[in-house]
Scaffold this active site. Structure first.
Site, PDB file in Angstrom:
ATOM      1  N   PRO A 151       9.402  -4.967   0.019  1.00  0.00           N
ATOM      2  CA  PRO A 151      10.376  -4.670   0.983  1.00  0.00           C
ATOM      3  C   PRO A 151      10.011  -4.382   2.436  1.00  0.00           C
ATOM      4  O   PRO A 151       8.053  -3.446   2.246  1.00  0.00           O
ATOM      5  CB  PRO A 151      11.212  -3.086  -0.032  1.00  0.00           C
ATOM      6  CG  PRO A 151      10.245  -2.936  -0.741  1.00  0.00           C
ATOM      7  CD  PRO A 151       9.108  -4.124  -1.079  1.00  0.00           C
ATOM      8  N   GLY A 183       6.963   1.038   4.871  1.00  0.00           N
ATOM      9  CA  GLY A 183       6.143   1.740   5.360  1.00  0.00           C
ATOM     10  C   GLY A 183       4.844   1.537   4.161  1.00  0.00           C
ATOM     11  O   GLY A 183       4.110   2.354   3.458  1.00  0.00           O
ATOM     12  N   ASP A 241      -3.344  -2.171  10.657  1.00  0.00           N
ATOM     13  CA  ASP A 241      -2.948  -2.244   9.056  1.00  0.00           C
ATOM     14  C   ASP A 241      -3.873  -3.075   8.493  1.00  0.00           C
ATOM     15  O   ASP A 241      -4.521  -3.048   6.827  1.00  0.00           O
ATOM     16  CB  ASP A 241      -1.748  -1.763   8.303  1.00  0.00           C
ATOM     17  CG  ASP A 241      -1.759  -0.093   8.308  1.00  0.00           C
ATOM     18  OD1 ASP A 241      -2.450   0.941   9.347  1.00  0.00           O
ATOM     19  OD2 ASP A 241      -0.005   0.372   8.081  1.00  0.00           O
ATOM     20  N   LYS A 282       1.166  -1.275   0.106  1.00  0.00           N
ATOM     21  CA  LYS A 282       0.266   0.331   0.228  1.00  0.00           C
ATOM     22  C   LYS A 282       1.043   0.840   0.030  1.00  0.00           C
ATOM     23  O   LYS A 282       2.057   0.629   0.383  1.00  0.00           O
ATOM     24  CB  LYS A 282      -0.949  -0.267   0.957  1.00  0.00           C
ATOM     25  CG  LYS A 282      -0.334   0.215   2.524  1.00  0.00           C
ATOM     26  CD  LYS A 282       0.268   1.441   3.133  1.00  0.00           C
ATOM     27  CE  LYS A 282       1.104   1.345   4.784  1.00  0.00           C
ATOM     28  NZ  LYS A 282       1.378   2.287   4.750  1.00  0.00           N
TER      29      LYS A 282
HETATM   30  P1  ATP Z   1       3.882  -0.335   8.347  1.00  0.00           P
HETATM   31  O1  ATP Z   1       3.442   0.434   7.483  1.00  0.00           O
HETATM   32  O2  ATP Z   1       2.420  -1.435   8.527  1.00  0.00           O
HETATM   33  O3  ATP Z   1       4.371   0.303   9.267  1.00  0.00           O
HETATM   34  P2  ATP Z   1       5.881  -1.435   6.833  1.00  0.00           P
HETATM   35  O4  ATP Z   1       5.864  -1.346   6.076  1.00  0.00           O
HETATM   36  O5  ATP Z   1       7.030  -0.261   7.668  1.00  0.00           O
HETATM   37  O6  ATP Z   1       4.741  -1.379   8.130  1.00  0.00           O
HETATM   38  P3  ATP Z   1       6.523  -4.326   7.151  1.00  0.00           P
HETATM   39  O7  ATP Z   1       7.363  -4.996   6.336  1.00  0.00           O
HETATM   40  O8  ATP Z   1       5.216  -4.868   7.588  1.00  0.00           O
HETATM   41  O9  ATP Z   1       7.232  -2.544   8.009  1.00  0.00           O
HETATM   42  O10 ATP Z   1       7.185  -4.994   8.604  1.00  0.00           O
HETATM   43  C1  ATP Z   1       7.240  -4.243   9.397  1.00  0.00           C
HETATM   44  C2  ATP Z   1       7.757  -5.610  11.152  1.00  0.00           C
HETATM   45  O11 ATP Z   1       7.047  -6.920  10.700  1.00  0.00           O
HETATM   46  C3  ATP Z   1       9.294  -5.789  10.915  1.00  0.00           C
HETATM   47  O12 ATP Z   1      10.459  -5.302  12.023  1.00  0.00           O
HETATM   48  C4  ATP Z   1       8.907  -6.992  10.473  1.00  0.00           C
HETATM   49  O13 ATP Z   1      10.176  -8.265  11.194  1.00  0.00           O
HETATM   50  C5  ATP Z   1       8.053  -7.835  11.301  1.00  0.00           C
HETATM   51  N1  ATP Z   1       7.221  -8.972  10.270  1.00  0.00           N
HETATM   52  C6  ATP Z   1       6.109  -9.715  10.979  1.00  0.00           C
HETATM   53  N2  ATP Z   1       6.195 -10.454   9.507  1.00  0.00           N
HETATM   54  C7  ATP Z   1       6.132  -9.764   8.418  1.00  0.00           C
HETATM   55  C8  ATP Z   1       5.974  -9.957   7.288  1.00  0.00           C
HETATM   56  N3  ATP Z   1       4.970 -11.100   6.887  1.00  0.00           N
HETATM   57  N4  ATP Z   1       5.964  -8.845   6.387  1.00  0.00           N
HETATM   58  C9  ATP Z   1       7.714  -8.296   6.462  1.00  0.00           C
HETATM   59  N5  ATP Z   1       7.890  -8.592   8.135  1.00  0.00           N
HETATM   60  C10 ATP Z   1       6.987  -8.504   9.229  1.00  0.00           C
END
Ligand code: ATP
Length: 302
Positions: A113, A117, A155, A17
């Site tokens: 990635p 975010g 989310d 997203k």
């Molecule tokens: P958001 O924007 O929802 O805050 P993000 O994109 O910044 O999320 P994600 O990649 O969703 O971050 O991952 C955040 C944390 O979740 C990481 O520290 C990771 O260790 C943990 N995590 C648990 N399950 C998953 C998964 N299936 N894929 C990615 N990260 C995961």
């Protein structure tokens, strides 16, 4: 979410997203922030495959197609390959609440990635809930899955709903935007990511919150230029204090001829709103040559 039955099990594509608007309205007594955000799913996907098995454990396997685990400026790092993975937690939670004794094989192919975010973990959780619900023949309607989704992460309800939406509360109150249309973007993920918790900790809620309506109205009347002008993210100054990549990308994107640009969620990924798919591909090639990170030309999707 799109669900396909294959010989390997139930297959669900889990989109990333982007946040076209992100305002922090205040900090709540329970420690969460009250937010208002306009998000849309985009065509960069992880894949979840779930195959039910006789009573027994949930087996999990994660395949990373690229190096998704990138350097995180503070804390975090790799995609969890065990019970901490949000996809596994989603399946375990459904199994517990539905009183299922069957087991299953859960495969995750990771392309989104992390710590960027882009919501990859939350999307995987929503896709895993959806797949297990079908594979175990529970047929729970989405209203029944929603509380589980909210328990897994702020989310996750947005991804379970599946389309562009305005999300409030800590993000779990989803108002779908039905006439959202098709939009083209370039997404850039720089070589370093950020932990969501660290960014929130440094964010100061404003006295005068910004109004999302000008952006929502521009999007719904398909006014690309006006929508580009209204892209906004309150978390960006906090993220810029934690990672030099935020200001570096802003400089690069300001010099490009996009309709608007911004940071997604808590960063560090950024996006550019483009005029059409050809424009997105051209800009993506230019950013690739500049070596500012991984670059994806994507479209909004359901
Ligand atoms: P958001 O924007 O929802 O805050 P993000 O994109 O910044 O999320 P994600 O990649 O969703 O971050 O991952 C955040 C944390 O979740 C990481 O520290 C990771 O260790 C943990 N995590 C648990 N399950 C998953 C998964 N299936 N894929 C990615 N990260 C995961």
């Amino acid at each position: 979410m799109r669900v396909v039955r294959s010989a390997k099990g139930i297959v669900v594509q889990a989109p990333a997203k982007i946040n076209l608007f992100f305002e922090v309205l205040g900090k709540r007594a329970d420690g969460y922030h009250e937010v208002e955000t306009l998000m849309c799913p985009v065509s960069l996907f992880d894949t979840i495959v779930f195959q039910e098995s006789p009573p027994g454990p949930i087996h999990f396997h994660c395949r990373q197609t690229t190096r998704c685990g990138i350097r995180v400026e503070a804390g975090g790092g790799e995609v969890p390959e065990g019970p901490d993975n949000l996809a596994v937690r989603a399946v375990q939670l459904l199994r517990e609440r539905a009183g299922v004794s069957d087991g299953g094989w859960l495969h995750l192919t990771k392309r989104i990635p992390m710590a960027a975010g882009l919501g990859g973990g939350s999307s995987d959780a929503a896709a895993a809930l959806t797949a297990a619900n079908v594979a175990w023949k529970l047929n729970w309607p989405s209203e029944r899955l929603m509380p589980l989704a909210a328990e897994l992460g702020s989310d996750v309800p947005f991804f379970l709903d599946g389309g562009a939406a305005l999300c409030r509360g800590r993000g779990e109150r989803v108002e779908p935007l039905d006439r959202f249309g098709l939009w083209d973007f370039v997404v850039i993920r720089p070589p370093a990511g950020l932990s969501t918790r660290d960014v929130y900790r440094r964010c100061v809620p404003p006295d005068q919150p910004r109004n999302v309506n000008p952006l929502r109205d521009a999007l719904l009347r398909r006014d690309r230029r006006a929508a580009g002008r209204e892209v906004f993210n309150r978390l960006q100054p906090a993220a810029a204090r934690l990672s030099p990549w935020v200001d570096r990308l802003h400089a690069v994107l300001a010099a490009a001829d996009g309709l608007g640009y911004g940071m997604s969620g808590s960063g560090t990924a950024h996006f550019v709103l483009c005029r059409h798919v050809g424009h997105a591909r051209r800009l993506a090639r230019r950013f690739q040559a500049m070596q500012v990170g991984r670059v994806y030309a994507v479209q909004s999707c359901r």
